[in-house]
Design an enzyme around this catalytic site. Structure first.
Site, PDB file in Angstrom:
ATOM      1  N   GLN A 175       0.846  -1.197   0.000  1.00 50.04           N
ATOM      2  CA  GLN A 175       0.000   0.000   0.000  1.00 50.04           C
ATOM      3  C   GLN A 175       0.878   1.243   0.000  1.00 50.04           C
ATOM      4  O   GLN A 175       1.787   1.372   0.825  1.00 50.04           O
ATOM      5  CB  GLN A 175      -0.920   0.002   1.219  1.00 50.04           C
ATOM      6  N   HIS A 323     -11.844   4.690   4.887  1.00 51.74           N
ATOM      7  CA  HIS A 323     -10.691   4.664   5.790  1.00 51.74           C
ATOM      8  C   HIS A 323     -11.114   4.313   7.220  1.00 51.74           C
ATOM      9  O   HIS A 323     -10.581   4.840   8.199  1.00 51.74           O
ATOM     10  CB  HIS A 323      -9.972   6.012   5.767  1.00 51.74           C
ATOM     11  N   ASP A 354     -14.421  -2.402   2.255  1.00 46.64           N
ATOM     12  CA  ASP A 354     -14.104  -2.594   3.669  1.00 46.64           C
ATOM     13  C   ASP A 354     -15.012  -1.710   4.509  1.00 46.64           C
ATOM     14  O   ASP A 354     -15.825  -0.959   3.991  1.00 46.64           O
ATOM     15  CB  ASP A 354     -12.619  -2.335   3.956  1.00 46.64           C
TER      16      ASP A 354
END
Length: 425
Positions: A175, A323, A354
């Site tokens: 990442q 996030h 996510d």
């Protein structure tokens, strides 16, 4: 206590009430209880075999970690409305099972980036994991390798990417945070290439650091923990023994890019935050696409028009994410954006989501809405914080068992059989 105080002071120092209270509220509101009887509580002991759920691992982590580390793990931005939305979005769907389906055999495997894997999830990139356990990124990666799932290593990780890439059998993704001068990102991309990383994941929603107010209250000023936080941390000897054995961690992959007078643990984190590339745009993303020779994913998209742009520049997939509720408050969840995104993702490209995944039913809902896989962030960190690598393995096993059972009860013999017809709102 004195060694801890010295270590933390030497580094200049550096819980969400919303989410921390949510699990307890579920217990209190259960229709199976009357005036708090029968008495129920999550397991918070030491024996992993007694951890039945991710919430049990979470309770174990809360017992072990000091408040400042817990706040970093659990907290969200501002009013934590985005943090709450991640859970509410999942709760807004109900499952619609099919009857009399042969589910004597269930297949939990999926294909992600044209490779098969036995489970429909990967471990998300998370930074500062060295606050939770020594060599935390190695432990997370080893557990991922054993399970046959990808581990996405954060730029803000505390173990060298070359060490992670050496773990046998690991699907290693890197990442990238885009910060500093252009040569820094190019050097990190080159290192990830040399390390043989399967995919590059560029995070695009962190050019400003989210206003994590409760986390900030643990500090006397940026880079220095408050005296109260230091004293409270000293009351956690198990955390000290398993986390600070080699002193405070460092950002092993980025520290050489940080000025020498800013290389303390918290100080370097603040320097990197202050030097994120706020001019990052689609032109630069296209340049990164041209540099990177393998699979490229863009993480942090929520707007369908941005998903379309990602496809236009040749990205191999997107990760719908806010996030973990830690950046812009009052956004939608990745799950909210999922159905529309499914309509524009090219065949063979990856659509991942996510945010708030704690149960097998959460995974099933996301897959039924069109996700190819989900990312686990806090769920595996709870296991890590509770018991190191065995705790991560336990988190993976819990979700594996739940998904397998959920497919059987839902009347879906495989992940590939899932679709929106299994959901209602």
């Amino acid at each position: 206590m004195k060694p801890l105080l010295r270590a933390l002071r030497r580094e200049n120092g550096a819980s969400s009430q919303v989410e921390a209270g949510a699990a307890a509220a579920r217990l209190d509101a259960s229709p199976a209880t009357v005036k708090a009887t029968p008495r129920r509580k999550f397991y918070a002991g030491h024996a992993l075999e007694h951890a039945r759920t991710i919430d049990d691992l979470r309770a174990m982590a809360h017992r072990r970690l000091p408040d400042f580390a817990l706040e970093y793990l659990e907290g969200g931005a501002e009013e934590e409305a985005t943090l709450s939305r991640n859970l509410a979005a999942l709760a807004s769907y109900r499952l619609l099972p099919r009857a009399l389906v042969d589910v004597s055999h269930r297949d939990l495997s999926v294909s992600l980036l044209n490779r098969s894997m036995p489970l429909p999830f990967a471990i998300a990139p998370t930074g500062l994991n060295g606050l939770f356990w020594s060599k935390a990124d190695v432990l997370l990666a080893c557990a991922a390798a054993k399970a046959g799932i990808p581990f996405i290593q954060s730029s803000m990780s505390n173990d060298p990417m070359e060490d992670i890439s050496a773990i046998p059998g690991l699907r290693h993704w890197w990442q990238l945070y885009v910060f500093g001068d252009r040569w820094i990102r190019d050097d990190l991309i080159n290192r990830a290439d040399k390390a043989g990383c399967e995919a590059l994941v560029v995070t695009i929603d962190a050019q400003f650091y989210g206003d994590r107010e409760w986390e900030e209250r643990r500090f006397a000023h940026p880079g220095r923990l408050s005296l109260a936080s230091l004293l409270e941390a000293a009351l956690h000897p198990q955390w000290i023994a398993t986390t600070l054995r080699q002193g405070m961690p460092s950002f092993a992959n980025l520290i050489d890019y940080v000025p020498k007078d800013h290389r303390g643990f918290f100080e370097s984190a603040f320097w990197i935050r202050a030097n994120m590339d706020r001019a990052l745009d689609w032109n630069e993303m296209a340049r990164i696409r041209a540099l990177w020779p393998r699979k490229l994913l863009i993480k942090g998209l929520l707007n369908i028009h941005d998903v379309e742009r990602a496809m236009a520049i040749g990205a191999d997939g997107v990760i719908l994410s806010n996030h973990g509720g830690r950046q812009l408050d009052w956004t939608i969840s990745g799950l909210d954006a999922l159905p529309a995104a499914r309509g524009v993702i090219r065949k063979g490209n990856a659509l991942i989501v996510d945010g708030g995944i704690r149960r097998g039913t959460d995974v099933v809902k996301a897959l039924a809405l069109g996700a190819d896989a989900v990312l686990l962030g806090r769920a595996t960190l709870y296991g890590l914080s509770a018991a190191g690598e065995p705790g991560v393995e336990r988190a993976i096993d819990i979700l594996r068992e739940e998904i397998d059972r959920d497919l059987g009860l839902l009347g879906a013999p495989s992940i590939s059989a899932l679709g929106p017809e299994f959901l209602t709102r």
